[in-house]
Design a protein around this motif. Structure first.
Motif, PDB file in Angstrom:
ATOM      1  N   PHE A  20      32.542 -16.316   9.832  1.00 20.21           N
ATOM      2  CA  PHE A  20      32.385 -17.764   9.670  1.00 20.21           C
ATOM      3  C   PHE A  20      31.309 -17.726   8.748  1.00 20.21           C
ATOM      4  N   LEU A  21      31.027 -18.939   7.832  1.00 21.83           N
ATOM      5  CA  LEU A  21      29.740 -19.256   7.169  1.00 21.83           C
ATOM      6  C   LEU A  21      29.378 -21.010   7.533  1.00 21.83           C
ATOM      7  N   ALA A  22      28.284 -21.009   7.455  1.00 22.09           N
ATOM      8  CA  ALA A  22      27.770 -22.382   7.523  1.00 22.09           C
ATOM      9  C   ALA A  22      26.773 -22.625   6.379  1.00 22.09           C
ATOM     10  N   ALA A  23      27.204 -23.707   5.861  1.00 24.45           N
ATOM     11  CA  ALA A  23      26.688 -24.182   4.423  1.00 24.45           C
ATOM     12  C   ALA A  23      26.221 -25.302   4.261  1.00 24.45           C
ATOM     13  N   PRO A  24      25.303 -25.819   3.374  1.00 27.25           N
ATOM     14  CA  PRO A  24      24.928 -26.959   3.125  1.00 27.25           C
ATOM     15  C   PRO A  24      26.235 -28.218   2.903  1.00 27.25           C
ATOM     16  N   PRO A  25      26.029 -29.323   3.170  1.00 29.33           N
ATOM     17  CA  PRO A  25      27.099 -30.178   3.182  1.00 29.33           C
ATOM     18  C   PRO A  25      27.751 -30.476   1.729  1.00 29.33           C
ATOM     19  N   GLY A  26      27.093 -30.265   0.833  1.00 28.01           N
ATOM     20  CA  GLY A  26      27.457 -30.609  -0.583  1.00 28.01           C
ATOM     21  C   GLY A  26      28.425 -29.309  -1.021  1.00 28.01           C
ATOM     22  N   LEU A  27      28.213 -28.037  -0.423  1.00 31.68           N
ATOM     23  CA  LEU A  27      29.034 -26.973  -0.602  1.00 31.68           C
ATOM     24  C   LEU A  27      30.351 -26.832   0.100  1.00 31.68           C
ATOM     25  N   VAL A  28      30.543 -27.421   1.289  1.00 32.98           N
ATOM     26  CA  VAL A  28      31.644 -27.151   2.038  1.00 32.98           C
ATOM     27  C   VAL A  28      32.920 -27.478   1.446  1.00 32.98           C
ATOM     28  N   GLU A  29      33.186 -28.364   0.637  1.00 37.22           N
ATOM     29  CA  GLU A  29      34.400 -28.620   0.074  1.00 37.22           C
ATOM     30  C   GLU A  29      34.724 -27.552  -1.096  1.00 37.22           C
ATOM     31  N   PRO A  30      33.875 -27.115  -1.976  1.00 34.91           N
ATOM     32  CA  PRO A  30      34.057 -26.140  -2.853  1.00 34.91           C
ATOM     33  C   PRO A  30      34.321 -24.881  -2.085  1.00 34.91           C
ATOM     34  N   LEU A  31      33.586 -24.566  -1.006  1.00 38.40           N
ATOM     35  CA  LEU A  31      33.782 -23.354  -0.402  1.00 38.40           C
ATOM     36  C   LEU A  31      35.404 -23.232   0.134  1.00 38.40           C
ATOM     37  N   LEU A  32      35.504 -24.481   0.575  1.00 44.30           N
ATOM     38  CA  LEU A  32      36.862 -24.615   1.512  1.00 44.30           C
ATOM     39  C   LEU A  32      38.125 -24.508   0.318  1.00 44.30           C
ATOM     40  N   ASP A  33      37.938 -24.935  -0.828  1.00 46.39           N
ATOM     41  CA  ASP A  33      38.785 -24.709  -1.773  1.00 46.39           C
ATOM     42  C   ASP A  33      38.973 -23.217  -2.103  1.00 46.39           C
ATOM     43  N   THR A  34      38.097 -22.545  -2.129  1.00 49.92           N
ATOM     44  CA  THR A  34      38.122 -21.209  -2.569  1.00 49.92           C
ATOM     45  C   THR A  34      38.823 -20.400  -1.241  1.00 49.92           C
ATOM     46  N   LYS A  35      38.664 -20.685   0.012  1.00 50.46           N
ATOM     47  CA  LYS A  35      39.231 -20.257   0.945  1.00 50.46           C
ATOM     48  C   LYS A  35      40.850 -20.435   1.084  1.00 50.46           C
ATOM     49  N   LEU A  36      41.184 -21.960   0.776  1.00 55.20           N
ATOM     50  CA  LEU A  36      42.573 -22.319   0.630  1.00 55.20           C
ATOM     51  C   LEU A  36      43.133 -21.442  -0.407  1.00 55.20           C
ATOM     52  N   LEU A  37      42.650 -21.220  -1.547  1.00 58.68           N
ATOM     53  CA  LEU A  37      43.348 -20.274  -2.713  1.00 58.68           C
ATOM     54  C   LEU A  37      43.441 -19.065  -2.297  1.00 58.68           C
ATOM     55  N   ALA A  38      42.661 -18.303  -1.452  1.00 64.02           N
ATOM     56  CA  ALA A  38      42.854 -16.990  -0.983  1.00 64.02           C
ATOM     57  C   ALA A  38      43.775 -16.773   0.180  1.00 64.02           C
TER      58      ALA A  38
END
Length: 487
Positions: free
Chosen positions: A346-364
């Motif tokens: 898992f990763l824990a991220a600043p609130p502003g990075l959660v959506e971009p990080l989630l988009d990358t996970k979805l693509l992968a």
């Protein structure tokens, strides 16, 4: 070497090298031993070695370079080209080989090699270079029980007929948020994204925050797999010396100031702050505070890889504790302590990075396995994982003591105070050469060059305390090291 029915000595020798090349135990670019060295090592005639190398040439597994020797081809990627001449035309001599180049090129063990070695070991012996605990250390009954409870009734049906939450199982994220809070890391469930192991979490962060050509600061020595992964993504790496208290902040400051305002300014720093791999060092509070000030001043993010947190002291300092997840992305996982096949991280991220990080996970990967995540949540919440980790730490403490005694008795010195799973030792000889020779003894080691971003030759190596408790390995080590010293 001993002849087998209907098989010549040269065929046996060629097959030994061929198996290692195909299993990537000899990485592309590796320089094979000279004909004279190989003949002496395997107690055969030079003509037998020449015949064996001829067979490897015919199979397209090696290249012959006149007056320089034989080098492993990247056979998995490049189609065999026309073979230029006989192997005999490429026999190298000590007088015609540049020693510095030979030393750089003769690098048999790569990051991928160590990973492949987890699946393609040619020995049942414990392997000193491995990065995981022995399988029997991880035996437990609670994981199977948790899976049975998770799949009872309609559990299996509900978890398999539809995709799970892309961000990860809600129950696991809640439990993880509670565990992080107990470590002083404030992360709401909405700030947590589950991944297929900590390695995927690191990859998601890199792919989200960076583009090819960006500059990343990395610890040196550091994690060889991370160097290989960043290199494959096309990143430019700047090595930062790692000391007992943390990274060399003066070096980091010079990097940042030298490239301030340019496209080459560092965008990211990757750190294993607690039980650093390979040294075992842990970050001091003072260094952590100054590092975060530097990140704020020069506007770069930090990825804190806490893969070994289950083996670490409870009081260990984490950057995410002090930073409050503002510039730090915290990464961890459970494969090291629970089961390698349970690839849950898992990763824990600043609130502003959660959506971009989630988009990358979805693509992968779209989502991660919800069944395993739900079962893991039970193991954490009921305290089973905590008790299991305590047992492993106790066993590792005893193993570390034995391994340290054996290493010192074999004439090795510890560069860093022994801690955690790994030891960082000085052997007194080139460990790339040592690694190649120890393969013949059935042992895979992790040579020091692997842990430097520029692959610098080194007399150091990383050992796994859990897999270096047998006197037999250290006896083989001494025998091979002493032979290298005499050579």
């Amino acid at each position: 070497m001993h002849p087998a029915p209907a098989r010549t000595l040269s065929s046996q020798l060629a097959e030994r090298f061929a198996e290692r090349i195909r299993d990537r135990l000899l990485a592309p670019g590796t320089r094979l031993p000279s004909v004279r060295q190989c003949a002496a090592q395997h107690e055969v005639s030079p003509s037998t070695v020449v015949a064996a190398y001829d067979q490897l040439l015919a199979q397209g597994l090696v290249d012959a370079r006149r007056h320089r020797g034989f080098y492993v081809r990247d056979w998995a990627r490049k189609p065999p080209s026309a073979l230029a001449g006989s192997a005999r035309a490429a026999i190298d001599s000590a007088a015609s080989t540049d020693p510095a180049e030979a030393r750089r090129r003769n690098a048999p063990i790569s990051a991928a090699t160590l990973m492949r070695g987890m699946f393609h070991s040619d020995s049942r012996r414990p392997q000193p270079g491995m990065g995981v605990l022995p399988p029997d250390w991880l035996d437990n009954d609670f994981m199977a029980s948790a899976l049975r409870r998770t799949t009872a009734g309609k559990g299996l049906h509900d978890a398999t007929v539809r995709y799970g939450d892309p961000q990860g199982d809600a129950e696991l994220r809640r439990v993880l948020a509670e565990r992080l809070a107990s470590q002083g890391i404030g992360a709401a469930p909405a700030q947590i994204i589950t991944t297929i192991g900590a390695t995927q979490a690191l990859d998601i962060v890199s792919r989200t925050l960076l583009k090819p050509g960006d500059t990343v600061m990395v610890e040196d020595p550091g994690w060889s797999v991370e160097f290989a992964r960043l290199g494959a993504l096309g990143m430019r790496m700047l090595p930062v010396p790692r000391g007992a208290d943390g990274p060399d902040l003066a070096v980091m400051a010079r990097y940042c100031e030298a490239h301030a305002g340019s496209t080459e300014a560092p965008r990211l720093f990757v750190s294993v702050s607690v039980l650093h791999n390979p040294t075992g060092y842990s970050l001091s509070p003072a260094s952590a505070h100054r590092l975060l000030q530097l990140a704020q001043r020069h506007d770069f993010h930090i990825v804190e890889d806490d893969t070994y947190h289950h083996l670490a002291p409870e009081h260990a300092t984490r950057l995410a504790q002090l930073d409050g997840l503002q510039r730090t992305v915290y990464v961890s996982g459970f494969a090291k302590i629970l089961a390698p096949a349970w690839r849950v991280g898992f990763l824990a991220a600043p609130p502003g990075l959660v959506e971009p990080l989630l988009d990358t996970k979805l693509l992968a990967t779209l989502t991660t396995p919800s069944l395993l995540e739900r079962a893991l949540a039970q193991c954490i919440e009921q305290g089973q994982l905590r008790r299991h980790a305590e047992r492993v730490r106790t066993r590792l403490d005893a193993a570390r003591s034995r391994s340290v005694r054996l290493a010192q008795a074999a004439g090795c010195t510890f560069v860093a105070e022994p801690a955690g799973l790994f030891g960082w030792i000085d052997t007194g000889v080139d460990t790339d050469q040592l690694a190649l020779r120890l393969l013949d003894e059935g042992y895979m080691i992790a040579p020091g060059a692997l842990f430097h971003a520029n692959r610098a030759p080194s007399t150091r190596m990383r050992i796994n305390f859990a897999t270096t408790q047998e006197a037999a390995f250290w006896q083989a080590f001494e025998r091979v090291r002493d032979a290298l010293g005499r050579g």
